[in-house]
Design an enzyme around this catalytic site. Structure first.
Site, PDB file in Angstrom:
ATOM      1  N   LYS A  18       5.932 -33.364  -5.610  1.00  0.00           N
ATOM      2  CA  LYS A  18       7.171 -34.717  -6.352  1.00  0.00           C
ATOM      3  C   LYS A  18       6.680 -33.888  -6.773  1.00  0.00           C
ATOM      4  CE  LYS A  18       5.703 -38.234  -7.960  1.00  0.00           C
ATOM      5  NZ  LYS A  18       6.518 -38.698  -9.076  1.00  0.00           N
ATOM      6  N   GLU A  68      -7.011 -32.676  -9.708  1.00  0.00           N
ATOM      7  CA  GLU A  68      -7.265 -32.046 -11.277  1.00  0.00           C
ATOM      8  C   GLU A  68      -6.964 -33.505 -12.423  1.00  0.00           C
ATOM      9  OE1 GLU A  68      -8.674 -29.747 -12.253  1.00  0.00           O
ATOM     10  OE2 GLU A  68      -8.630 -28.225 -10.164  1.00  0.00           O
ATOM     11  N   CYS A 128      -4.614 -30.195 -20.584  1.00  0.00           N
ATOM     12  CA  CYS A 128      -5.816 -31.207 -19.591  1.00  0.00           C
ATOM     13  C   CYS A 128      -7.236 -30.526 -20.377  1.00  0.00           C
ATOM     14  CB  CYS A 128      -5.652 -31.815 -18.410  1.00  0.00           C
ATOM     15  SG  CYS A 128      -5.504 -29.091 -18.554  1.00  0.00           S
ATOM     16  N   GLU A 146      -8.801 -39.808 -24.368  1.00  0.00           N
ATOM     17  CA  GLU A 146      -7.787 -38.017 -24.048  1.00  0.00           C
ATOM     18  C   GLU A 146      -6.662 -38.491 -25.310  1.00  0.00           C
ATOM     19  OE1 GLU A 146      -6.234 -37.513 -20.327  1.00  0.00           O
ATOM     20  OE2 GLU A 146      -6.494 -35.084 -20.575  1.00  0.00           O
TER      21      GLU A 146
HETATM   22  P1  NAD Z   1       0.296 -38.980 -14.450  1.00  0.00           P
HETATM   23  O1  NAD Z   1      -0.586 -39.320 -13.427  1.00  0.00           O
HETATM   24  O2  NAD Z   1       0.812 -40.077 -14.838  1.00  0.00           O
HETATM   25  O3  NAD Z   1       1.484 -38.570 -13.648  1.00  0.00           O
HETATM   26  C1  NAD Z   1       1.169 -37.238 -13.140  1.00  0.00           C
HETATM   27  C2  NAD Z   1       2.029 -37.727 -11.680  1.00  0.00           C
HETATM   28  O4  NAD Z   1       2.236 -38.336 -10.512  1.00  0.00           O
HETATM   29  C3  NAD Z   1       3.891 -37.747 -11.167  1.00  0.00           C
HETATM   30  O5  NAD Z   1       4.384 -36.913 -10.974  1.00  0.00           O
HETATM   31  C4  NAD Z   1       3.706 -39.184 -11.829  1.00  0.00           C
HETATM   32  O6  NAD Z   1       5.227 -39.935 -10.418  1.00  0.00           O
HETATM   33  C5  NAD Z   1       2.732 -39.569  -9.812  1.00  0.00           C
HETATM   34  N1  NAD Z   1       2.631 -40.956  -9.855  1.00  0.00           N
HETATM   35  C6  NAD Z   1       1.964 -41.560 -10.838  1.00  0.00           C
HETATM   36  N2  NAD Z   1       1.697 -43.058 -10.142  1.00  0.00           N
HETATM   37  C7  NAD Z   1       1.553 -41.956  -8.576  1.00  0.00           C
HETATM   38  C8  NAD Z   1       1.078 -42.614  -7.899  1.00  0.00           C
HETATM   39  N3  NAD Z   1       0.403 -44.554  -8.025  1.00  0.00           N
HETATM   40  N4  NAD Z   1       0.449 -42.759  -6.700  1.00  0.00           N
HETATM   41  C9  NAD Z   1       1.143 -41.213  -6.475  1.00  0.00           C
HETATM   42  N5  NAD Z   1       1.674 -40.494  -7.658  1.00  0.00           N
HETATM   43  C10 NAD Z   1       2.014 -40.948  -8.311  1.00  0.00           C
HETATM   44  O7  NAD Z   1       0.005 -38.007 -15.460  1.00  0.00           O
HETATM   45  P2  NAD Z   1       0.894 -36.892 -16.321  1.00  0.00           P
HETATM   46  O8  NAD Z   1       0.938 -38.552 -17.640  1.00  0.00           O
HETATM   47  O9  NAD Z   1       1.975 -36.951 -15.999  1.00  0.00           O
HETATM   48  O10 NAD Z   1       0.512 -35.933 -17.136  1.00  0.00           O
HETATM   49  C11 NAD Z   1      -0.704 -36.643 -18.109  1.00  0.00           C
HETATM   50  C12 NAD Z   1      -1.851 -36.109 -17.554  1.00  0.00           C
HETATM   51  O11 NAD Z   1      -1.977 -35.744 -16.592  1.00  0.00           O
HETATM   52  C13 NAD Z   1      -3.494 -36.384 -18.478  1.00  0.00           C
HETATM   53  O12 NAD Z   1      -4.279 -36.941 -18.390  1.00  0.00           O
HETATM   54  C14 NAD Z   1      -3.856 -34.276 -18.261  1.00  0.00           C
HETATM   55  O13 NAD Z   1      -5.427 -34.749 -18.790  1.00  0.00           O
HETATM   56  C15 NAD Z   1      -3.667 -34.515 -16.668  1.00  0.00           C
HETATM   57  N6  NAD Z   1      -4.000 -32.731 -16.400  1.00  0.00           N
HETATM   58  C16 NAD Z   1      -4.818 -32.720 -16.212  1.00  0.00           C
HETATM   59  C17 NAD Z   1      -5.054 -31.328 -15.583  1.00  0.00           C
HETATM   60  C18 NAD Z   1      -5.809 -30.500 -15.376  1.00  0.00           C
HETATM   61  O14 NAD Z   1      -5.984 -29.439 -14.360  1.00  0.00           O
HETATM   62  N7  NAD Z   1      -7.211 -31.251 -14.842  1.00  0.00           N
HETATM   63  C19 NAD Z   1      -3.099 -30.653 -15.517  1.00  0.00           C
HETATM   64  C20 NAD Z   1      -2.684 -30.973 -16.318  1.00  0.00           C
HETATM   65  C21 NAD Z   1      -2.972 -32.277 -16.620  1.00  0.00           C
END
Ligand code: NAD
Length: 475
Positions: free
Chosen positions: A173, A246, A280, A377
């Protein structure tokens, strides 16, 4: 296979195209224009998809490893064949400039090919006349992959490649903000993989929640924010799913006084602002020794003036817009808070008028350690420069965060840099370089930056259970 990357976005369920009664829009963040209708999967469709992935598991998991590896390598070939379309679509939906799109799509090809070479060895714990004790790794079943919007293709491949090599099937997804490349990847792979092995569904956050609660899903591999990671950990407890999380980071970079200021300034700039700082592992807090603070901050500001922020699809653009309206509003609020707190801007800070989610490169002069631009962040191009004089103090400040994703230390005295690196609470610490990733190097966060590992054999092992087989030879 001929695919039109710029229209007709469908999900891939059981190797076939699937649309939905409901749709949502995808946007170009550089213009705010709606660019595509995206299927919004219903709960019934998710049920059907998980059932499909479950049905495909017995045949896929018992297929010889070499065949699974060859098919994962072919995913890389398929991406490479269509790389120009992927790059253009990635820029359109994510906003990143061409060089960033090349890095991401090129990296996806490399990851498929390299992960396809990996194999988890059987460990012979005992081999005597009396008995043999073997420890082998077996696949889990259906894996749910959930990805964010900053590197939608590469981070999907980080999950697809090891999950499939290990013998699992997958329901993937993408983020609702960047679903287009992932949907096209699913479409492209209908001809490459057996039906049901890789399913791609699109929808909102609810769809992610349904996937993480699903009793037939054995593992969730998630990349995204720490807040969502916590929710996933909770909902995965229903059937004790395996999880790899992650999550976010607030990575410190510590700059020692003996660096070559000019050279290091350019490296630090990109360490912080690559992908418009929607990264990230971006350097998010720059701790600079007081002896070089003025010189280095001036060099950073001078370099920032040479960098062009704009529409990623235009030639000459170095940094694209913020990917979506929600993140854009968060950054505006963060800048508003910085201004209201009287912080000094060395560069940027003003959001330009007009269409598109553009935030200029913003550099803030030595804010207090408890300012929001330091503790949060930002996930956008807002960088605090912080002065230090004492190593113990800077290590304590670097570690004063709930996160522990990565960090970097910059200095000519490697022994000193190394001794600092060892004291940083983070999953990766780079010395005099940054953001070097490899399919064969473990990556994962400490503290609230995550659980588990991606990449390397440790990452592959997370898509398996350990199974011990004990054979008694006396009978
Ligand atoms: P997010 O957590 O808002 O969304 C990520 C994904 O989770 C999306 O596909 C979203 O639809 C889904 N999602 C949202 N709520 C959910 C739930 N309750 N249950 C299951 N899935 C759900 O994150 P974002 O805003 O898309 O990404 C930014 C964040 O990601 C930043 O904090 C960044 O640091 C982190 N990030 C981490 C890494 C890593 O490797 N550690 C890499 C890239 C981004």
């Amino acid at each position: 296979m001929s695919i039109d990357f710029f229209s007709d976005y469908t999900m891939t369920i059981n190797g076939r195209a699937a649309s939905s009664d409901k749709c949502f829009d995808a946007f170009n963040p550089a213009t705010e224009a709606a660019i595509a209708k995206v299927p919004d999967a219903s709960r019934d469709q998710l049920e059907e998809t998980v059932a499909t992935a479950k049905a495909a598991f017995p045949a896929w998991s018992t297929r010889p490893l070499s065949e699974r590896q060859a098919l994962v390598a072919r995913i890389g070939d398929a991406i490479e064949t269509h790389s120009d379309d992927f790059m253009r679509l990635l820029t359109l939906e994510q906003g990143k400039a061409r060089a960033g799109a090349e890095w991401e799509i090129g990296g996806s090809v490399i990851w498929c090919r390299e992960i396809a070479k990996q194999e988890l060895p059987v460990h012979l714990a005992e081999q005597t006349e009396a008995r043999t004790v073997e420890i082998r790794r077996v696949p889990l079943g259906v894996v749910g992959g959930i990805t964010p919007w900053n590197f939608p293709v590469l981070l999907a491949i980080w999950k697809i490649a090891p999950a499939l090599v290990a013998g699992n099937t997958m329901v993937l997804k993408p983020s609702p903000w960047t679903p287009l490349c992932t949907l096209k990847l699913g479409e492209l792979l209908r001809d490459v993989l057996p039906a049901g092995v890789l399913n791609v569904v699109s929808g909102g956050n609810d769809l992610g929640a349904w996937l993480t609660q699903h009793p037939e899903v054995r593992k969730i591999s998630f990349t995204g924010s720490t807040a969502t990671g916590r929710k996933i950990m909770e909902s995965a407890s229903g059937n004790l799913k395996r999880i790899t999380l992650e999550l976010g980071g607030n990575d410190p970079a510590i700059v020692l006084p003996d660096v070559d200021v000019e050279k290091t300034a350019k490296k630090l700039f990109w360490a912080a602002f690559q992908n418009s700082a929607q990264f990230c592992v971006a350097a998010k807090r720059l701790y600079i020794h007081e002896d070089i603070y003025d010189e280095l901050s001036q060099a950073l500001v001078a370099y920032a003036a040479t960098v062009k922020v704009g529409d990623g699809s235009e030639q000459g653009t170095d940094l694209g817009p913020i990917q979506n309206a929600v993140q854009f509003e968060k950054l505006k609020a963060l800048l508003g808070d910085a201004r209201a707190s009287g912080l000094r801007f060395l560069a940027g800070g003003e959001i330009p008028e007009g269409r598109g989610y553009f935030v200029p490169v913003t550099i803030i002069d030595n804010p207090p350690e408890n300012a929001r631009v330091v503790t949060e962040e930002a996930f956008g191009p807002v960088l605090p420069l912080l002065k230090f004089s004492d190593i113990d103090d800077v290590v304590a400040r670097a570690n004063r965060t709930e996160y522990g994703l990565a960090a970097s230390v910059w200095g000519k005295d490697i022994g000193k840099a190394r001794s600092i690196a060892e004291r940083i609470e983070a999953g990766t610490v780079w010395i005099n370089e940054i953001h070097s990733f490899s399919p064969h190097v473990a990556f994962g966060g400490h503290k609230q930056s995550g659980i588990g590992i991606e990449n390397a054999l440790e990452g592959l092992a997370e898509y398996t259970n350990s199974q011990t087989i004990v054979t008694n030879h006396a009978e």
